[in-house]
Write an enzyme that holds these catalytic residues in place. Structure first.
Site, PDB file in Angstrom:
ATOM      1  CD  GLU A   1     -15.285  20.549   0.088  1.00 28.39           C
ATOM      2  OE1 GLU A   1     -14.925  20.957   1.220  1.00 28.39           O
ATOM      3  OE2 GLU A   1     -15.858  21.268  -0.734  1.00 28.39           O
TER       4      GLU A   1
ATOM      5  CB  CYS B   1     -15.495  25.098   2.088  1.00 26.46           C
ATOM      6  SG  CYS B   1     -14.504  24.428   0.753  1.00 26.46           S
TER       7      CYS B   1
END
Length: 492
Positions: free
Chosen positions: A243, A277
């Site tokens: 991720e 993110c």
């Protein structure tokens, strides 16, 4: 003693490390990295602990995890302060991280049964069964922006599935990593089931290079994720869940309530000082007077955002970045964009030398060629104008990343079009890009990663499926395939 291996706290044999508060400079943690030999020691401990842990009933593993959840609840205040002091984020935001950590555990337990539990289908001559089995020894790499919550999204599902773990927190948040491991110890986790190795690049490389590793679960930057992918290439027997980051677009189309749109944009771009993110890195703004009004209001409100220390009262919206170096990198990125021809609408400011306090920046890049497709991990927002919605979607997809994408518009039809054409794992409508639910997949495509490290979907990569055809007795079929002869006659 800051490493936890096979149930014992030991001193690292690698380089010394000091962690300071990124704003005040206060020393928070001191220790030594794990060297390669200690990383190997942690792996052997995890391998030795695996058979017994995997053979426990799910209820027994669940009981340990639920004791950990109770300890999180009882130690919420202390752990909130540790995370806030170490990351620089305000207390209020660190508290939300603890809440997410706790809530994710119950969701992970339910997800195990729904997504990776056992299923049985009766057949005329037996049954078809589906079971799931743990991979074995997994490495978990944690990020610094959510040093409790995000590693927790890997660790809890992996333990529930029966895996054993070697955990390396970010070298920028060793204190948070250690504090969480001490709660796992109090929860009664058997020795070797979860091991902590502190360190930076050298420790991480030693961990990912272990031959006796069954998989690696990573949350962090695309650059590091790419390195791990290359390192594990040619090893299909190892699960690799990545991720990573994003160059995330937020499309501002028609706006009925400008202040509401500005609030959504600030929540998308500047919360956590831009260190999520999923943060919006690009605003794609429809050309025209309404877009001009939105942009003017966005600048006016954003310039009031003054970062402060974690415990300031009243609490600031944002704190410092993770380090002085990180703040300087964002500031340098703004200078480079301006040198390329960008038009600064709000200049970021480094508030105090020696600290990570950085105010938000906004720069318009419309018409500028060659803008790097990179994630600037901090409070820097770039703006482009568009004329048609089709152009906006093309601009949104013009990235190697594919994590999050958002649309501000009253028109459902445009959102439906975006859902069909967007290349992103998270696509929101009139909601901040930074909002996430542990019951939904969290992750993206392209350079943003592969699997989905949330409580619900993490179950998918923490165990492998085993299919079985079963019968409690063996009988000869009444009808045989052509060419088979089971008669008593002797063939001459």
């Amino acid at each position: 003693m800051t490493l936890w291996i096979n149930g014992d706290w030991i001193t690292g044999q690698g380089a010394s490390r000091v962690k300071r508060n990124p704003v005040s400079g206060e020393v928070l943690w001191q220790g030594n990295d794990a060297d390669a030999a200690q990383v190997g020691q942690a792996c052997r401990a995890a391998r030795a602990a695996f058979p017994r842990w995997a053979r426990l009933s799910f209820a027994e593993r669940q009981a340990v995890v639920e004791r950990f959840a109770g300890l999180l609840e009882r130690n919420k205040g202390e752990l909130t302060a540790i995370i806030a002091r170490e990351t620089g984020k305000p207390r209020w935001e660190a508290a939300t991280e603890l809440t997410a950590m706790i809530n994710k555990i119950a969701i992970s337990i339910k997800a195990y049964h729904v997504r990776t539990g056992e299923q049985r289908s009766e057949m005329p001559d037996g049954a078809a069964s589906l079971r799931h089995r743990p991979h074995g020894v997994l490495a978990v790499f944690g990020p610094y922006n959510f040093p409790g919550h995000l590693p927790n999204g890997h660790i809890v599902p992996a333990l529930l599935a029966g895996n054993t773990i070697i955990f390396k927190p970010s070298e920028l948040t060793p204190w948070s990593g250690e504090a969480v491991m001490r709660l796992w110890q109090q929860a009664g986790l058997p020795p070797g089931v979860l091991n902590l190795v502190q360190g930076g690049c050298e420790t991480g490389q030693a961990l990912s290079a272990l031959e006796d590793l069954d998989g690696l679960l990573f949350t962090g930057s695309a650059n590091t994720g790419y390195q791990l992918h290359r390192q594990l290439s040619g090893q299909p027997e190892k699960i690799l869940a990545l991720e990573m980051g994003g160059n995330n677009p937020l499309i501002i189309d028609e706006v009925a309530d400008i202040d509401a749109a500005v609030h959504l944009t600030i929540q998308s771009a500047f919360v956590t000082a831009g260190q999520r993110c999923t943060c919006a890195r690009r605003v794609l703004l429809k050309s025209g007077a309404q877009g001009d009004a939105f942009l003017a209001r966005l600048v006016a409100v954003s310039q009031r955002l003054t970062p402060g220390n974690w415990d300031d009262e009243p609490q600031p919206f944002i704190g410092g970045l993770i380090s002085e170096q990180a703040a300087q990198q964002v500031f340098t990125a703004w200078q480079q964009l301006e040198a390329m021809g960008g038009r600064t609408l709000l200049a970021p400011r480094l508030l105090q030398a020696g600290t990570s306090l950085l105010t938000p920046g906004i720069i318009e890049m419309t018409g500028v060629a060659g803008v790097p497709d990179e994630e600037v991990f901090g409070p820097l927002l770039r703006v482009w104008r568009y004329d048609s919605f089709e152009e906006a979607i093309r601009m949104a997809n013009n990235t190697r990343f594919g994590l999050s994408c958002g649309l501000v518009s009253p028109e459902r039809e445009k959102f439906d079009q975006l859902l069909l054409e967007a290349r992103a794992g998270i696509v929101n409508w009139n909601k901040p890009l930074t909002g996430a639910a542990s019951t939904a997949p969290f992750g993206g495509i392209g350079a943003s990663g592969n699997h989905r490290p949330s409580a619900w979907y993490a179950a998918d990569y923490c165990a492998w499926p085993m299919a079985s055809l079963e019968s409690d007795s063996l009988t000869l079929p009444a009808t045989l395939n052509p060419g088979l002869d089971f008669s008593d006659e002797v063939v001459r």
